[in-house]
Design an enzyme around this catalytic site. Structure first.
Site, PDB file in Angstrom:
ATOM      1  N   LYS A 205       0.803  -1.234   0.000  1.00 54.91           N
ATOM      2  CA  LYS A 205       0.000   0.000   0.000  1.00 54.91           C
ATOM      3  C   LYS A 205       0.833   1.280   0.000  1.00 54.91           C
ATOM      4  O   LYS A 205       0.431   2.276  -0.611  1.00 54.91           O
ATOM      5  CB  LYS A 205      -0.948   0.001   1.206  1.00 54.91           C
TER       6      LYS A 205
ATOM      7  N   ASP B 272      -9.751   2.670   2.417  1.00 54.56           N
ATOM      8  CA  ASP B 272      -9.666   1.998   3.723  1.00 54.56           C
ATOM      9  C   ASP B 272     -10.058   2.933   4.861  1.00 54.56           C
ATOM     10  O   ASP B 272     -10.733   2.519   5.811  1.00 54.56           O
ATOM     11  CB  ASP B 272      -8.203   1.581   4.008  1.00 54.56           C
TER      12      ASP B 272
HETATM   13  O1  DQA Z   1      -6.807  -4.273   2.915  1.00 55.63           O
HETATM   14  C1  DQA Z   1      -7.578  -4.553   2.016  1.00 55.63           C
HETATM   15  C2  DQA Z   1      -7.995  -5.930   1.771  1.00 55.63           C
HETATM   16  C3  DQA Z   1      -7.587  -6.366   0.382  1.00 55.63           C
HETATM   17  O2  DQA Z   1      -6.198  -6.416   0.302  1.00 55.63           O
HETATM   18  C4  DQA Z   1      -8.114  -7.817   0.146  1.00 55.63           C
HETATM   19  O3  DQA Z   1      -8.849  -8.052  -0.799  1.00 55.63           O
HETATM   20  O4  DQA Z   1      -7.773  -8.646   0.957  1.00 55.63           O
HETATM   21  C5  DQA Z   1      -8.125  -5.392  -0.631  1.00 55.63           C
HETATM   22  C6  DQA Z   1      -7.668  -3.977  -0.347  1.00 55.63           C
HETATM   23  O5  DQA Z   1      -8.315  -3.095  -1.218  1.00 55.63           O
HETATM   24  C7  DQA Z   1      -8.035  -3.568   1.044  1.00 55.63           C
HETATM   25  O6  DQA Z   1      -7.533  -2.298   1.324  1.00 55.63           O
END
Ligand code: DQA
Length: 532
Positions: free
Chosen positions: A313, A351
């Site tokens: 991220k 998020d």
């Molecule tokens: O943290 C998460 C979960 C995620 O990584 C998933 O699909 O597990 C998808 C991301 O967009 C989100 O911010």
């Protein structure tokens, strides 16, 4: 392109639909037949029968199997498995292939190394309808073109060699080291003038199956039952979630860039939502080691949007051409879209809102029940104890701060905790103090670390005894849904908010950004409740 796709399927002997295949390695004829039935139940319309995996004392057992099979089949006899088997040997292999041709089995597969001119012309002269597949296997990205990189030239030359055998279908299987090694296979599929199967194997090769049909692949492989095979989608997921038979060259590609990625439920939420809204898209797991390299290789406009998960991220910010102000201030991006007008990558963070609104809503509900409704954020003035200072942690810290909370951060890497604390005018404390931390009653605990995530579901970031000081406990981990932390927090009397709630909310935000349309919220919530 579509015409070509139809031509390939015709050339392969089938007149309709995508071929969904599974490889069967079984010891006995009975097991093979049962596995074929199971494959059929799970949606396969083709099976690859690895006869070399069987122990048989007489060829008549193979004959029975082939006569009784209930699905179109590829009969193969791999030479690298011949060693040490009772019935092994080149002779048996040839006997099996001849038998398959005599019985008019749909396909026989011969390894390039075994495919002599005599053998091919013999099989061709004996066959009625059987198509001959000549295959080859490349280890680790094909080697010889640099570490883990598979070069187009090498592949091109290979196609020429395989084609020169006179095969009806050629098959190239590559054991890939990186997800970026799959791109040359898509290129090959899209430009091939001959019926071609191009597969990547290994856990970084999964997209070769899930996106293959977009580039003209007429066969995809899936794994049977609940035995996972690295790089293969379960057959049931192909038919129930990905619905690859609907894929076409215009299908837009979305996916979750993460490492690990197997825990993500994104594919099981976004794919049904795309179909529910008649949007021509597919959402796939993307096991990415180097996010910059991923975007360098997959730069075409059809790779339209991405969720970004652990640990990418923060690095994702640097991959974007533009970053939304909220994501920029947080320093973490969890959503990227490729702007259709100019192909630029734009980063967002869904998020932050998802987590904070989920916590606020739960606190408000409790306040209303207690007759204490108020318009200010119920987080305001609270001590917000955050575990984890990675991308998700940053989003939570900034969100809590924006609602007027006092933020305290615990993170294994103390330097990172200090850096985040200073960005939100909060406090960083050594990780060892987390177990006994109790600055005041009624605090909020938010776990933004991966502690407790499958396969480590028995772990928890904070011991049960310490949970009594918290009014609310939130866990960003959503696999399992009810983490050990949440179970123990509920036992300690805290309000609990599951990571599933954050997951749904961040995905709703992403769906809007991906498609430019409204997310079908009720449908997506229902999907999560039913399927997870
Ligand atoms: O943290 C998460 C979960 C995620 O990584 C998933 O699909 O597990 C998808 C991301 O967009 C989100 O911010």
């Amino acid at each position: 392109m579509i015409l070509f796709y139809i031509r390939v399927i015709l050339a392969m002997g089938f007149t309709s639909d995508l071929l969904i295949c599974t490889t069967l390695d079984c010891e006995t004829k009975e097991e093979m037949l049962a596995a074929i039935d199971k494959a059929k139940e799970e949606g396969a319309n083709l099976v690859e029968l690895c006869i070399d995996s069987m122990s048989f004392s007489h060829i008549s057992e193979v004959e029975h199997l082939l006569r009784l099979r209930t699905l179109p089949s590829i009969v193969s006899f791999r030479s690298n498995l011949l060693k040490g088997r009772e019935c092994s040997g080149k002779k048996t292999g040839l006997q099996v292939l001849r038998l398959a041709v005599e019985l008019d089995v749909e396909f026989v597969e011969i390894e390039y190394e075994m495919a002599t001119e005599e053998l091919i012309s013999e099989l061709m002269s004996r066959r009625s309808n059987t198509k001959i597949i000549i295959s080859t296997y490349l280890q680790n990205g094909g080697g010889g073109c640099g570490s883990g990189t598979l070069c187009k030239e090498k592949l091109g030359n290979l196609v020429i060699c395989l084609q020169s055998t006179g095969a009806d279908v050629i098959k190239i299987v590559v054991d890939v080291a990186y997800i970026t090694d799959v791109a040359p296979l898509f290129h090959l599929l899209a430009h091939s003038q001959v019926p071609l199967i191009a597969r990547a194997v290994g856990d970084r090769g999964l997209i070769s199956q899930l996106l293959g049909p977009k580039y003209g692949a007429s066969v995809v492989w899936g794994s049977l039952g609940d035995k996972p095979v690295p790089g293969l989608p379960p057959l049931l997921s192909i038919t129930q979630f990905y619905k690859l038979e609907h894929m076409n060259p215009d299908t837009k590609v979305f996916g979750v860039i993460s490492n690990p990625v197997g825990h993500s439920k994104g594919p099981f939420l976004h794919n049904p939502a795309f179909r529910h809204t008649s949007y021509n898209g597919i959402y796939v797991p993307l096991l990415v080691d180097n996010i910059k390299e991923f975007f360098r290789v997959y730069s075409c406009s059809d790779f339209a949007g991405f969720s970004v998960g652990i640990p990418h991220k923060e690095a994702a910010v640097g991959c974007c051409d533009e970053v939304d102000p909220l994501a920029k201030s947080i320093g973490a991006v969890n959503t990227i879209i490729r702007r259709p007008s100019d192909g630029k990558l734009i980063g967002y963070n869904t998020d932050c809102d998802a987590c904070i609104t989920a916590i606020e809503e739960a606190l408000r509900e409790r306040r209303i029940t207690n007759g204490q409704a108020s318009h200010t954020s119920p987080i305001a003035g609270k001590l917000f104890v955050l575990v984890g200072a990675g991308g998700a942690g940053r989003a939570m810290a900034f969100g809590a701060k924006s609602r007027g909370a006092r933020v305290v951060i615990f993170n294994r890497n103390f330097e990172r905790a200090k850096a985040l604390a200073s960005a939100v005018s909060g406090e960083a404390l050594p990780y060892e103090c987390l177990d006994t931390y109790c600055a005041e009653k009624g605090m909020i605990l938010a776990n933004a670390s991966a502690v407790g995530m499958q396969p480590n579901a028995d772990q928890t970031p904070v011991p049960k005894e310490a949970l009594r000081s918290y009014e609310l406990v939130f866990d960003a981990v959503y696999t399992p849904r009810n983490t050990r932390l949440l179970q123990e927090a509920a036992e300690a009397g805290a309000i609990v908010v599951s990571g599933v709630e954050m997951f749904i909310r961040q995905a709703l935000g992403q769906f809007k950004l991906f498609t430019g349309g409204l997310a079908p919220e009720d449908f997506m919530r229902q999907t999560v409740l039913e399927k997870f």
